[in-house]
Design an enzyme around this catalytic site. Structure first.
Site, short mmCIF file in Angstrom:
data_model
loop_
_atom_site.label_atom_id
_atom_site.label_comp_id
_atom_site.label_asym_id
_atom_site.label_seq_id
_atom_site.Cartn_x
_atom_site.Cartn_y
_atom_site.Cartn_z
N LYS A 1 -76.37 -111.29 -32.52
CA LYS A 1 -77.83 -111.47 -32.48
C LYS A 1 -78.18 -112.83 -31.89
O LYS A 1 -79.08 -112.95 -31.06
CB LYS A 1 -78.42 -111.33 -33.89
CG LYS A 1 -78.49 -109.89 -34.38
CD LYS A 1 -78.80 -109.79 -35.87
CE LYS A 1 -78.73 -108.32 -36.30
NZ LYS A 1 -78.83 -108.14 -37.76
N GLN B 1 -79.86 -111.25 -43.06
CA GLN B 1 -78.85 -110.22 -42.87
C GLN B 1 -78.52 -109.54 -44.20
O GLN B 1 -78.26 -110.22 -45.20
CB GLN B 1 -77.59 -110.85 -42.23
CG GLN B 1 -76.52 -109.86 -41.84
CD GLN B 1 -76.93 -108.91 -40.72
OE1 GLN B 1 -77.72 -109.26 -39.85
NE2 GLN B 1 -76.41 -107.70 -40.76
N ASP C 1 -87.61 -107.55 -38.90
CA ASP C 1 -86.88 -106.35 -39.35
C ASP C 1 -87.85 -105.22 -39.71
O ASP C 1 -87.43 -104.07 -39.82
CB ASP C 1 -86.05 -106.68 -40.60
CG ASP C 1 -84.57 -106.87 -40.33
OD1 ASP C 1 -84.07 -106.25 -39.38
OD2 ASP C 1 -83.94 -107.64 -41.07
N1 GUN Z 1 -77.61 -105.05 -41.97
C1 GUN Z 1 -77.32 -103.91 -41.31
N2 GUN Z 1 -78.35 -103.56 -40.51
C2 GUN Z 1 -79.31 -104.49 -40.68
C3 GUN Z 1 -80.60 -104.67 -40.11
O1 GUN Z 1 -81.09 -103.90 -39.29
N3 GUN Z 1 -81.27 -105.78 -40.53
C4 GUN Z 1 -80.75 -106.64 -41.44
N4 GUN Z 1 -81.48 -107.68 -41.79
N5 GUN Z 1 -79.56 -106.50 -41.99
C5 GUN Z 1 -78.84 -105.43 -41.60
#
Ligand code: GUN
Length: 301
Positions: A55, A99, A122
């Site tokens: 990311k 996350q 998100d």
């Molecule tokens: N962990 C797995 N997928 C995601 C996501 O789309 N966002 C976040 N914040 N954590 C994750």
């Protein structure tokens, strides 16, 4: 029947990221904000570390600012909430992503609710989930948004199509169903308690599988010609002849070899939905930055 069209999510995501980069440059030329994304990682989960690194790299490649906050596994909830409070007030930060999963002892719901909804890239905050349910504009969860983009690319207008979403998670299944409803599909959400699951699947012109069970959807569950979006990313032992013991590979929730003989179009794993998630995160960060500054999102070149 001929084989299904393979939906190339990797190529689509690369085009989307290139377009976003151009829009970020355009914003800078007009003295708009440089979008900034803060990613918070608590603990040492290896998969999460890989995601967070990707990311951060993608954010910088798109010309945005990336802020990484790595906190130890032992971090308590009050400390994490204090970090979020600081990021909420930081004018250089337009997107905040914590996350998941979080270590035990931290209430993920409370953490998500602490994020400023305007920076909730998100789309997990109840405010944004509520807006999506009401059909109002807002920040939409990245994976379902990526699935919708792929569906529109393959099918064009989705109006009136019979769609089935397999899985009711708050991250994928529920928001996916809301997005399809917003696109005027006739939507069914199926889950572990659904009766006659195979018949439900067979009726669907659009089948989105998001259950986290490797190969669960078999070829004979699929309506001939249907568009199949496989959200599953499951690591399983490799069992092909010649594979070394201990070797693993990624598979989706759909039995690809069977489904490709029946579907009209299908996303592969890897290279289907996966790359779309990060591209949509960048899309959301650009949109959040523009909304916070009250400037229009630049047109794509
Ligand atoms: N962990 C797995 N997928 C995601 C996501 O789309 N966002 C976040 N914040 N954590 C994750």
């Amino acid at each position: 029947m001929s084989q299904a069209r393979i939906i190339d999510g990797k190529a689509f995501a690369e085009r989307l990221r290139a377009r976003l980069k151009g829009q970020v440059e355009d914003l800078a030329r007009r003295h708009g904000p440089v979008p900034g994304l803060a990613v918070v990682l608590v603990g040492e989960d290896p998969a999460s570390q890989v995601y967070v690194r990707s990311k951060g790299r993608a954010t910088v490649e798109a010309g945005m600012r990336s802020f990484e906050h790595r906190l130890p596994e032992s971090t308590d909830q009050a400390t994490l909430l204090a970090v979020i409070d600081r990021l909420n007030r930081d004018p250089e930060v337009h997107g905040i992503l914590v996350q998941l999963p979080l270590p035990r002892g931290i209430d993920a719901g409370a953490v998500i609710e602490a994020i400023d909804p305007a920076k909730d890239v998100d789309g997990f905050h109840p405010y944004n989930a509520g807006r999506l349910a009401l059909g109002l504009p807002g920040l939409v969860p990245c994976t379902p948004l990526g699935c919708l983009m792929l569906l529109r690319d393959v099918l064009g207008d989705l109006s009136g199509r019979r769609a089935l979403v397999l899985g009711r998670s708050t991250i994928v299944g529920r928001p996916m169903a809301q997005l399809l409803l917003g696109a005027d599909c006739t939507v069914t959400i199926a889950h572990s308690r659904t009766r006659d699951l195979v018949e439900e699947c067979r009726r669907a012109e659009i089948l989105v599988a998001a259950v986290g069970r490797p190969g669960m959807v078999r070829g004979d569950w699929i309506r001939p010609g249907a568009t199949v979006i496989d959200v599953g990313i499951n690591r399983v032992a490799a069992k092909e002849p010649g594979d070394e013991p201990g070797k693993t590979r990624l598979v989706g929730d759909v039995d690809f070899a069977e489904a490709v003989e029946v579907a009209g179009a299908i996303t592969p794993v890897p290279g289907g939905v996966g790359p779309m998630t990060i591209a949509c995160l960048l899309h959301n960060t650009l949109h959040a930055a523009c909304a916070i500054h009250g400037v229009p999102v630049p047109e794509a070149a």
